[in-house]
Design an enzyme around this catalytic site. Structure first.
Site, mmCIF file in Angstrom:
data_model
loop_
_atom_site.group_PDB
_atom_site.id
_atom_site.type_symbol
_atom_site.label_atom_id
_atom_site.label_comp_id
_atom_site.label_asym_id
_atom_site.label_seq_id
_atom_site.Cartn_x
_atom_site.Cartn_y
_atom_site.Cartn_z
ATOM 1 N N ASP A 1 -69.488 -88.517 -94.518
ATOM 2 C CA ASP A 1 -68.428 -88.900 -93.586
ATOM 3 C C ASP A 1 -68.846 -90.079 -92.710
ATOM 4 O O ASP A 1 -68.015 -90.928 -92.348
ATOM 5 C CB ASP A 1 -68.039 -87.708 -92.712
ATOM 6 C CG ASP A 1 -67.294 -86.634 -93.497
ATOM 7 O OD1 ASP A 1 -66.751 -86.963 -94.570
ATOM 8 O OD2 ASP A 1 -67.268 -85.469 -93.049
ATOM 9 N N LYS B 1 -60.951 -74.169 -92.512
ATOM 10 C CA LYS B 1 -61.106 -75.110 -93.637
ATOM 11 C C LYS B 1 -62.131 -74.530 -94.603
ATOM 12 O O LYS B 1 -63.329 -74.555 -94.352
ATOM 13 C CB LYS B 1 -61.558 -76.486 -93.149
ATOM 14 C CG LYS B 1 -61.635 -77.517 -94.271
ATOM 15 C CD LYS B 1 -62.050 -78.875 -93.734
ATOM 16 C CE LYS B 1 -62.061 -79.893 -94.867
ATOM 17 N NZ LYS B 1 -63.042 -79.544 -95.924
ATOM 18 N N ARG C 1 -58.242 -80.810 -108.371
ATOM 19 C CA ARG C 1 -57.779 -82.016 -107.686
ATOM 20 C C ARG C 1 -58.015 -83.251 -108.547
ATOM 21 O O ARG C 1 -57.197 -84.163 -108.574
ATOM 22 C CB ARG C 1 -58.508 -82.173 -106.344
ATOM 23 C CG ARG C 1 -58.190 -83.494 -105.633
ATOM 24 C CD ARG C 1 -58.913 -83.587 -104.306
ATOM 25 N NE ARG C 1 -58.287 -82.717 -103.335
ATOM 26 C CZ ARG C 1 -58.818 -82.439 -102.158
ATOM 27 N NH1 ARG C 1 -60.004 -82.914 -101.847
ATOM 28 N NH2 ARG C 1 -58.195 -81.647 -101.308
ATOM 29 N N LYS D 1 -52.189 -78.727 -89.112
ATOM 30 C CA LYS D 1 -51.013 -79.339 -89.734
ATOM 31 C C LYS D 1 -49.826 -79.238 -88.782
ATOM 32 O O LYS D 1 -49.701 -78.253 -88.036
ATOM 33 C CB LYS D 1 -50.627 -78.605 -91.023
ATOM 34 C CG LYS D 1 -51.698 -78.481 -92.059
ATOM 35 C CD LYS D 1 -51.186 -77.610 -93.208
ATOM 36 C CE LYS D 1 -52.278 -77.298 -94.204
ATOM 37 N NZ LYS D 1 -51.804 -76.364 -95.245
ATOM 38 N N LYS E 1 -63.825 -80.903 -88.286
ATOM 39 C CA LYS E 1 -65.009 -80.345 -88.942
ATOM 40 C C LYS E 1 -66.094 -80.002 -87.931
ATOM 41 O O LYS E 1 -66.172 -80.574 -86.849
ATOM 42 C CB LYS E 1 -65.526 -81.330 -90.001
ATOM 43 C CG LYS E 1 -64.507 -81.608 -91.101
ATOM 44 C CD LYS E 1 -65.066 -82.458 -92.208
ATOM 45 C CE LYS E 1 -65.951 -81.677 -93.143
ATOM 46 N NZ LYS E 1 -66.362 -82.457 -94.329
ATOM 47 N N CYS F 1 -101.036 -71.112 -113.473
ATOM 48 C CA CYS F 1 -100.395 -70.119 -112.610
ATOM 49 C C CYS F 1 -101.315 -69.828 -111.428
ATOM 50 O O CYS F 1 -102.499 -69.529 -111.629
ATOM 51 C CB CYS F 1 -100.114 -68.849 -113.397
ATOM 52 S SG CYS F 1 -99.538 -67.470 -112.372
ATOM 53 N N CYS G 1 -95.128 -69.345 -115.981
ATOM 54 C CA CYS G 1 -96.304 -68.633 -116.465
ATOM 55 C C CYS G 1 -95.824 -67.740 -117.606
ATOM 56 O O CYS G 1 -94.837 -67.011 -117.456
ATOM 57 C CB CYS G 1 -96.911 -67.784 -115.348
ATOM 58 S SG CYS G 1 -98.248 -66.700 -115.920
ATOM 59 N N CYS H 1 -99.644 -61.198 -116.168
ATOM 60 C CA CYS H 1 -99.820 -61.835 -114.856
ATOM 61 C C CYS H 1 -99.400 -60.826 -113.781
ATOM 62 O O CYS H 1 -98.298 -60.269 -113.839
ATOM 63 C CB CYS H 1 -98.960 -63.089 -114.759
ATOM 64 S SG CYS H 1 -98.937 -63.815 -113.095
#
Length: 695
Positions: free
Chosen positions: A38, A118, A139, A318, A342, A436, A454, A459
């Site tokens: 932004d 939002k 979109r 809105k 925001k 490892c 690994c 192990c």
């Protein structure tokens, strides 16, 4: 800045924003935060306003979203899906009302503002014709989207048919596809269990899921759709957003529920805090009558941010009236009648004191930054995953660096960037070791993967994490054995293998520190109780790479017995839905290990009782058969699916060559066409009932 410098900077910003737009909208792999994007975008707009003759028609300020992928059908939006102007400034929120009044001209009007959270998800447009869902468009670039219809149909929160006696002739519902925070956490646990890389945040998880070409994968992931605005509507007139929200609730959509007229913020806050509200219908939207109320709402939602079950990054404001929205119109890429307030990203600066390598159950070597404690969003952070060597190299993260961190998706601590001017002069690039760090055996980088592993099955780290997985709730569910206690058992040599759990004696537990008589009794009882399990849970508990809960269930439903599963060939495995060549290979490699086979035998000998699906079903008439269900029936889809599984069958959401039958009801659509093209037999309900009765 003079005009020549501005021209050069505009070119730099255009290329930079186009690159990050592509990463964010098309590849779902953002490299910078929304706030950083932004800032660049605001700088671009400022320069274009100062030098309008330098603004180019294909400037990012004139575009929405990213390019459209080739994998899906391209469909034009009847009206563009535009993005909103952003602000992080409280004064801008107050000024919005004045801007609206000036744009309307004439005498000042009383204006209602519809305010809502939002969502931080993926924008989606659902198209219904005569009440039936026919398309689902992303979109895309704002004008042309991708039709992800088959994937969207798998979402339980999306009605396939509007719940209305007289639905509109044509109805576009716009909203957001997202993943709840808790479901995101579980998905990443599953990714780890299957040896896959975790998702960075809920939005990336949602976006990556929607772009899957196999809708059966989408069906396994917990996505939600929240509807918040209309597109084109034919056959129905609405006056404002409030009326639209009431309508879509009646139609069967999930949405935010408007607060009462009293605007009792404190009451709502307490309800959310006590978790007494349905997380899919939180009372969060509000009608505000002026800028002061809008600012109060902005601060209220910000205070709730971490209590909400989904991720948000601000509020949307809105003009409530659709008539006024039409009068106000649009400017460039955004509507004049709406904006996004925001939240500043919750970040902090700290120092990386060390980078350690953690070894997971699948052998993945994961670098983790150990940091000086810092508080972000009310949570103290001391560690952050660096994912893999590619990620370390891309961000150039080193021990001793001062870094900016945030909580990605309010869930995972993440290093955003290094503050280079504070880097120690003697710092060195960090390279993940080739061996490892736990067992000192050589690690490998498998072709096509970004993570070193690994591959030593003995192990200690792999063994310990495997024990935790085996005992976990969704596996054998040994209730009284938490991770800490398993660590103690392992370190004291009491449990080294799965079967050792069932050899434990009360006396051995009592010899450990802080273990009393009652505690030891409870542990033994929970171990004994876990012996009775299902075939699906048993398969999942074994920790075979790439075999998650859903795949384990498919394997159990297909083979119906442990013996059949253990002896299955790769060819037999790949014939099952959810099992591709990679998964089949991993299963066979594991099962062919002699020590692994002995361990399964030990578990059975020690009394583990694997309940087979056939023992609980009404019969096995549909054994080894996969059905796809399409169209409308008197019963619900879930009821039909349960009926098929009760009789030994399996269901899939998409038609393929592996499909045995298509069960088609009224208004069967594209799946019927595809089944006919592939030669898949089609059944109506009467045919299906005969099959159940073996007639």
């Amino acid at each position: 800045m003079d005009k020549a410098s501005a021209k050069k900077r505009l070119l730099e910003l255009t290329r930079l924003l186009q690159h990050h737009n592509y990463l964010y909208h098309t590849l779902d792999r953002p490299e910078i935060s929304d706030r950083e994007f932004d800032k660049f975008f605001a700088e671009l707009q400022e320069l274009e306003q100062k030098y309008p003759d330098l603004a180019h028609p294909d400037s990012p300020s004139q575009k929405v979203g990213g390019s459209v992928l080739d994998a899906f059908e391209k469909v034009s939006h009847r009206t563009p899906m535009l993005s909103l102007q952003n602000t992080y400034n409280e004064q801008d929120i107050r000024d919005f009302e004045d801007k609206i009044q000036r744009a309307l001209q004439g005498a000042p009007q009383k204006i209602e503002f519809y305010c809502s959270p939002k969502f931080d998800g993926v924008a989606m447009e659902l198209i219904y014709e005569n009440g039936v869902l026919t398309k689902a468009l992303t979109r895309g670039d704002g004008y042309v989207g991708e039709n992800v219809f088959n994937n969207i149909k798998t979402l339980k929160s999306v009605p396939l048919r509007l719940q209305a006696e007289s639905p509109p002739v044509y109805f576009e519902a716009r909203g957001e596809v997202l993943m709840l925070k808790e479901n995101f956490r579980k998905l990443n646990e599953q990714q780890d269990a299957e040896g896959e890389a975790p998702f960075a945040n809920p939005r990336n998880a949602a976006a990556g899921t929607l772009r899957q070409l196999d809708s059966s994968i989408v069906a396994q992931r917990p996505l939600e759709f929240f509807c918040y605005s209309p597109g084109v509507i034919e056959g129905l007139a609405l006056k404002d957003n409030s009326a639209f929200e009431e309508l879509i609730k009646e139609f069967g959509f999930c949405t935010t529920v408007t607060l009462g007229d009293d605007g009792d913020y404190k009451k709502v806050f307490n309800l959310l805090k006590e978790n007494k509200t349905n997380p899919l219908r939180p009372p969060l939207s509000q009608i505000c009558s002026g800028s002061d109320e809008v600012v109060a709402y902005y601060n209220f939602i910000h205070s709730l941010r971490h209590l909400l079950p989904f991720e948000i990054d601000g509020i949307v404001v809105k003009v409530n009236s659709f008539r006024l929205q039409e009068e106000l119109g649009f400017v460039a890429r955004s509507p004049r009648w709406a904006f996004a307030g925001k939240f500043e990203p919750e970040q902090a600066t700290t120092v990386i004191e060390d980078i350690v390598i953690q070894v997971g159950r699948t052998g993945a070597l994961t670098p983790v930054a150990v940091m000086a404690p810092v508080t972000v969003g009310g949570v103290t952070i001391t560690n952050a995953t660096l994912h893999n060597q590619d990620e370390i190299d891309r961000k150039d993260v080193r021990i001793g660096d001062t870094v900016i961190v945030h909580r990605a998706g309010d869930v995972i601590p993440e290093v955003v960037q290094v503050v280079l001017d504070k880097r120690p002069s003697r710092s060195k690039k960090f390279v993940i070791p080739l061996t490892c760090p736990v067992c000192d055996k050589e690690s490998v980088l498998i072709e096509g993967e970004a993570v070193r592993r690994c591959v030593n099955p003995f192990c200690p780290a792999i063994m310990k994490e495997g024990l935790k997985h085996f005992a976990s709730r969704n596996a054998m569910n040994i209730e009284k054995l938490g991770d800490r206690l398993i660590d103690i058992f392992f370190e004291n040599g009491l449990v080294k293998t799965f079967s050792d759990f069932y050899r434990l004696k009360k006396e051995q537990i009592l010899e450990l520190d802080r273990q009393g008589d009652k505690s030891a009794d409870n542990i033994i009882k929970s171990i004994q109780k876990s012996k009775k399990t299902t075939l699906a849970k048993f398969i999942y508990s074994l920790g075979i790479r790439h075999v998650g809960e859903q795949t384990a269930k498919s394997l159990a439903n297909h083979f119906r017995s442990l013996e059949s599963f253990l002896s299955a060939s790769e060819e037999e495995l790949t014939a099952i839905r959810d099992v591709g060549p990679r998964v089949a290979y991993a299963i066979r490699q594991t099962l062919e290990n002699k020590n692994f086979g002995k361990e399964i035998k030990h578990l059975i000998d020690l009394g583990v009782d694997v309940q087979l699906p056939a023992q609980k079903s009404r019969g096995a008439q549909l054994a080894n058969l996969t059905f796809v269900i399409t169209g409308s029936f008197a019963q619900s889809r879930d009821a039909i699916k349960a009926l098929i599984e009760d009789h030994g069958g399996a269901t899939s959401s998409s038609v393929s060559k592996k499909t045995n039958y298509l069960l088609a009801g009224e208004d069967a659509g594209s799946k019927l066409t595809k089944a006919q093209e592939l030669g898949v037999p089609v059944l109506d309900w009467a045919d299906f009932e005969k099959m159940l009765l073996n007639k």
